[in-house]
Scaffold this motif. Structure first.
Motif, PDB file in Angstrom:
ATOM      1  N   ASP A   1       0.846  -1.192   0.000  1.00  0.00           N
ATOM      2  CA  ASP A   1       0.000   0.000   0.000  1.00  0.00           C
ATOM      3  C   ASP A   1       0.882   1.242   0.000  1.00  0.00           C
ATOM      4  O   ASP A   1       1.672   1.463   0.933  1.00  0.00           O
TER       5      ASP A   1
ATOM      6  N   ARG B   1       0.218   4.153   0.674  1.00  0.00           N
ATOM      7  CA  ARG B   1      -0.049   5.052   1.799  1.00  0.00           C
ATOM      8  C   ARG B   1       0.856   4.774   2.990  1.00  0.00           C
ATOM      9  O   ARG B   1       1.022   5.626   3.866  1.00  0.00           O
TER      10      ARG B   1
ATOM     11  N   LEU C   1      -8.280   9.109  -1.070  1.00  0.00           N
ATOM     12  CA  LEU C   1      -7.134   8.248  -1.345  1.00  0.00           C
ATOM     13  C   LEU C   1      -5.998   9.038  -1.980  1.00  0.00           C
ATOM     14  O   LEU C   1      -4.823   8.868  -1.628  1.00  0.00           O
TER      15      LEU C   1
ATOM     16  N   GLU D   1      -4.110  10.972   0.646  1.00  0.00           N
ATOM     17  CA  GLU D   1      -3.273  10.099   1.487  1.00  0.00           C
ATOM     18  C   GLU D   1      -2.015   9.675   0.750  1.00  0.00           C
ATOM     19  O   GLU D   1      -0.919   9.619   1.345  1.00  0.00           O
ATOM     20  N   LEU D   2      -2.146   9.350  -0.529  1.00  0.00           N
ATOM     21  CA  LEU D   2      -0.983   8.944  -1.306  1.00  0.00           C
ATOM     22  C   LEU D   2       0.010  10.098  -1.466  1.00  0.00           C
ATOM     23  O   LEU D   2       1.230   9.903  -1.371  1.00  0.00           O
TER      24      LEU D   2
ATOM     25  N   SER E   1       1.928  10.563   1.747  1.00  0.00           N
ATOM     26  CA  SER E   1       2.936   9.511   1.891  1.00  0.00           C
ATOM     27  C   SER E   1       4.144   9.793   1.005  1.00  0.00           C
ATOM     28  O   SER E   1       5.297   9.614   1.424  1.00  0.00           O
TER      29      SER E   1
END
Length: 511
Positions: free
Chosen positions: A365, A367, A413, A416-417, A420
């Motif tokens: 993932d 994230r 999403l 969040e990506l 990260s």
């Protein structure tokens, strides 16, 4: 109920010879064919049947036409003109479904959602032959009626015959005027004539305005989405050059408009026949996708430039170009992908890279990567999952599947990506945030939301970097150079640049 008692309604629908008639014919509403009954087409040709079967698979199984049609054509032995006809009929019907539904609604005596889905797809195929292809009207009607008899029965075939004859009596420009005049507002008129859902039409119009372009370009953008894209190839630096790409084949190529790595394949040429494509030294990749990848690699860095990351690497086109660029500088690439089957596609896409160019294809993932490897990378690509509104000309069925409700989960999403990625890049390193969607909620607003909570990130001039990587002499129209993000980010457009509607924001982590 006794079987020897005549049915009154059935008797009313029998002719003088006692043969059963369809309901439409019994009311005198059915269109009549000039063919004798013995000569009427009971089946249609394989190309139309293939197009129909793909449309049913797309509707019933949420399949993608570009994945279903090619193997089906091979399985049924269709090639040359038959394969080309089936391809245009299938894709054209999917792209222009909204336009044809608006026209069919004026020719059918009930709401379209009350028609059997098989019958509605037959009508759409017939409408595209009549209004969108160079098929003689008599052939379009008779062949489509034959398809209806073969796949949905004689009764519905009579209705198909009557409806298509009504469609064919009016030229397309007049139909479009009628559809436009019947719409309650300008956006709905654009959506119906341009064959996009209303919400997507509104979002594209807002995206044009938000990126410094005239909202009056919306009709041109919709029309570009309804035009089949050219096949564009990428030559991966260090693996193959333009001279080697078509060597030993009959394929005809021309240089791309914008990216030095891009080459356009002539119509009728199959990229799979090129050895460089078959072995991974080259690939099929939109020119806009190539540009944003080249821009990340060309952005100036402070400090080392040894370790690159593709955070959402599947299916692997951008990863392969990044890895080739990295290898040319002695850097390595880590390709991360959350889905195992897509990670396998990434591995296949990277098969031609020299040993040491790819550090790993990681399944995980994205994230979590910023926490697991903080500050570990010099360049990071976030090719975020999105609605795909920038590639509707390639996947026309997507426009009919996506809903505004998809945006909430996707934008969360995406944010969040991006967070990260900013944690995974080292101070002084660069992150490219990329989407194949121009929707402001997936582009500008995601970046602004993330940056509001960080004071260690600088937004870079992506326009200047993209202009630096262009083919010499190319002049890329990026809209008005307004202040703020509108003058820094890059948004490409099918109707302006001939690419997918790729978005690029470049960010530097402060030292």
């Amino acid at each position: 109920m006794s079987t020897d008692r005549p049915d009154r309604h059935g008797d009313d629908r029998r002719d003088a010879r006692g043969r059963q008639r369809g309901a439409a014919r019994s009311r005198g509403q059915a269109g009549r064919t000039t063919q004798a009954p013995a000569d009427r087409r009971r089946r249609t040709d394989p190309a139309r049947t293939a197009a129909f079967d793909v449309l049913r698979d797309v509707d019933a199984s949420d399949a993608y036409a570009n994945l279903v049609l090619p193997p089906l054509l091979r399985e049924r032995g269709l090639s040359g003109r038959d394969a080309a006809f089936a391809t245009e009929l299938c894709y054209g019907t999917l792209r222009l479904r909204g336009r044809y539904d608006a026209i069919l609604a004026a020719c059918v005596d009930r709401p379209l959602d009350r028609l059997d889905p098989d019958v509605l797809d037959v009508l759409r195929l017939g409408a595209h032959q009549l209004l969108g292809m160079r098929v003689p009207a008599h052939a379009a009607v008779s062949e489509t009626v034959g398809l209806a008899r073969d796949r949905v029965g004689a009764g519905p075939a009579q209705m198909v015959n009557a409806v298509l004859r009504k469609v064919g009596r009016t030229p397309l420009p007049e139909w479009l005027d009628r559809v436009r005049d019947d719409a309650p507002d300008e956006i709905t008129a654009l959506a119906r004539t341009g064959s996009h859902p209303v919400w997507i039409t509104r979002a594209l119009r807002e995206a044009l305005h938000g990126n410094g372009r005239d909202a009056g370009e919306t009709a041109d953008l919709l029309e570009a989405d309804n035009t089949a894209p050219r096949v564009t190839l990428v030559t991966r630096p260090g693996l193959v050059d333009a001279d080697e790409l078509a060597a030993g084949t009959d394929a005809r190529l021309q240089a791309g408009r914008w990216a030095p790595t891009a080459h356009v394949l002539a119509p009728g040429s199959d990229p799979a026949t090129l050895p460089a494509v078959a072995d991974g030294r080259a690939g099929v990749q939109d020119e806009g996708s190539q540009l944003v990848t080249l821009a990340l690699a060309a952005t100036p860095l402070d400090g080392p430039d040894a370790r690159w990351l593709d955070l959402c690497a599947g299916p692997g086109g951008k990863a392969a170009l990044l890895a080739a660029l990295a290898a040319g500088r002695g850097a390595t690439l880590v390709a991360n992908e959350i889905a195992p089957h897509r990670a396998r596609l990434v591995e296949r896409g990277l098969r031609a890279l020299p040993a040491g160019a790819v550090e790993a294809v990681r399944t995980g993932d994205g994230r979590d990567l910023g926490t697991e490897e903080p500050g570990a990378y010099d360049r990071v690509l976030v090719d975020a999952p999105c609605t795909g509104l920038g590639a509707l000309r390639r996947r026309p069925e997507s426009r009919w599947r996506r809903t505004p409700a998809d945006l909430g989960a996707l934008t969360g999403l995406q944010a969040e990506l991006l967070r990260s990625a900013l944690d995974a890049v080292r101070p002084g390193g660069v992150v490219a945030y990329v989407t194949c969607s121009p929707h402001l909620a997936e582009t500008r607003l995601v970046v602004d939301t993330v940056l509001r909570r960080r004071d260690d990130v600088e937004r870079l001039d992506a326009r200047a970097v993209v202009r630096d990587v262009l083919v010499p002499g190319a002049d890329l129209d990026l809209g008005a150079d307004g202040g703020g993000a509108a003058g820094l980010d890059v948004q490409l457009w099918p109707h302006v640049h001939g690419t997918d509607a790729m978005h690029l924001t470049l960010l530097r982590r402060a030292g």
